[in-house]
Design a protein around this motif. Structure first.
Motif, PDB file in Angstrom:
ATOM      1  N   ASN A  91      24.697  57.227  41.404  1.00 40.81           N
ATOM      2  CA  ASN A  91      25.603  58.352  41.584  1.00 40.81           C
ATOM      3  C   ASN A  91      25.366  59.421  40.519  1.00 40.81           C
ATOM      4  OD1 ASN A  91      26.780  56.869  43.633  1.00 40.81           O
ATOM      5  ND2 ASN A  91      28.454  56.120  42.354  1.00 40.81           N
ATOM      6  N   LYS A 134      28.063  63.212  49.841  1.00 41.38           N
ATOM      7  CA  LYS A 134      26.643  62.889  50.021  1.00 41.38           C
ATOM      8  C   LYS A 134      25.831  63.295  48.797  1.00 41.38           C
ATOM      9  CE  LYS A 134      22.765  63.552  53.201  1.00 41.38           C
ATOM     10  NZ  LYS A 134      22.311  64.199  54.477  1.00 41.38           N
ATOM     11  N   ASP A 135      26.091  64.481  48.277  1.00 44.23           N
ATOM     12  CA  ASP A 135      25.376  64.927  47.071  1.00 44.23           C
ATOM     13  C   ASP A 135      25.656  63.992  45.900  1.00 44.23           C
ATOM     14  OD1 ASP A 135      24.232  67.076  48.316  1.00 44.23           O
ATOM     15  OD2 ASP A 135      25.699  68.549  47.595  1.00 44.23           O
ATOM     16  N   SER A 155      23.925  60.700  46.113  1.00 42.81           N
ATOM     17  CA  SER A 155      22.464  60.802  46.009  1.00 42.81           C
ATOM     18  C   SER A 155      22.005  61.148  44.598  1.00 42.81           C
ATOM     19  CB  SER A 155      21.931  61.845  46.995  1.00 42.81           C
ATOM     20  OG  SER A 155      22.389  63.143  46.666  1.00 42.81           O
ATOM     21  N   GLY A 156      22.963  61.262  43.659  1.00 47.41           N
ATOM     22  CA  GLY A 156      22.598  61.469  42.262  1.00 47.41           C
ATOM     23  C   GLY A 156      22.754  62.884  41.743  1.00 47.41           C
TER      24      GLY A 156
END
Length: 225
Positions: free
Chosen positions: A2, A84-85, A88-89
């Motif tokens: 994350n 989602k962002d 995805s890190g």
């Protein structure tokens, strides 16, 4: 992995919006979000609340009901916009967050209930609703007397334009006390307080921003080690 969530906090009139916009210009590869989202359906409820449409005669109830308005706004934003962002890190910088509830709603309760309220709030948002807990909070600290002058300038000295929080000086002073309390007692989030005044004078916007950028870069660097 994350991303990290870094929150910019501060009372009304402390320059959060200005600093937030400068961060957008200077920092790359971050996702910027802000609360409340007044353009969303949940934001409409918050607008009604801030305009005084709800009866706040019993503040022990209002502290929790108002908190739920802001919490739902964050939940819908997370699920519909930036989840989602984050997963995805992508690193997130947020203007206000759950910590705003801790600062603004705590003061409606007796001080001996502040810890109980904060425990309820964090459990409700971070565990029950599943909103991610921030990794760091940067609080812009400023005497209320100074922030009131900046607010008046923002509204061209039209005091009627201030919402129910902005216009209540005693309430804002209590909120500053609550912010200092939360920053000391929060065991899960790292708070950094930035003094926006030096020797009784307001620091320049750029000076404050440089300190914020330095803190953010250090947070990201430490997280990558």
């Amino acid at each position: 992995m994350n991303g990290k969530i870094i929150v910019i906090e501060g009372l009304d009139g402390t320059g959060k919006s200005t600093q937030f916009e400068l961060l957008k210009e200077k920092l790359e590869n971050f996702r910027f979000i802000t609360f409340p989202n007044y353009q969303s359906p949940s934001g409409e409820i918050i607008t009604q609340y801030l305009s005084g449409q709800f009866n706040e005669s019993d503040e022990s109830i209002s502290a929790y009901s108002a908190s739920s308005f802001y919490a739902v706004d964050r939940y819908t934003s997370f699920k519909n916009d930036w989840e989602k962002d984050y997963l995805s890190g992508v690193n997130i910088i947020s203007a206000r967050y759950t910590t705003s509830n801790a600062v603004y709603q705590t003061t409606k309760l007796p001080e001996n209930m502040w810890e109980e309220y904060c425990n309820w709030l964090y459990d409700f948002e971070y565990k029950r609703l599943g909103i991610p807990r921030p990794d760091a909070v940067i609080f812009l600290d400023m005497p209320v007397e100074v922030s009131q002058k900046l607010l008046s300038a923002r509204y061209n000295n039209d005091e009627q334009k201030k919402d129910i929080h902005e216009s209540n000086v005693d309430y804002l002073k209590k909120c500053r006390e609550a912010a200092l309390y939360v920053s000391r007692c929060d065991k899960n989030e790292s708070w950094t307080l930035i003094d926006c005044c030096k020797n009784g004078e307001l620091r320049s916007i750029e000076d404050i921003n440089s300190e914020i950028v330095s803190i953010i870069n250090q947070i990201i660097k430490d997280g990558c080690m």
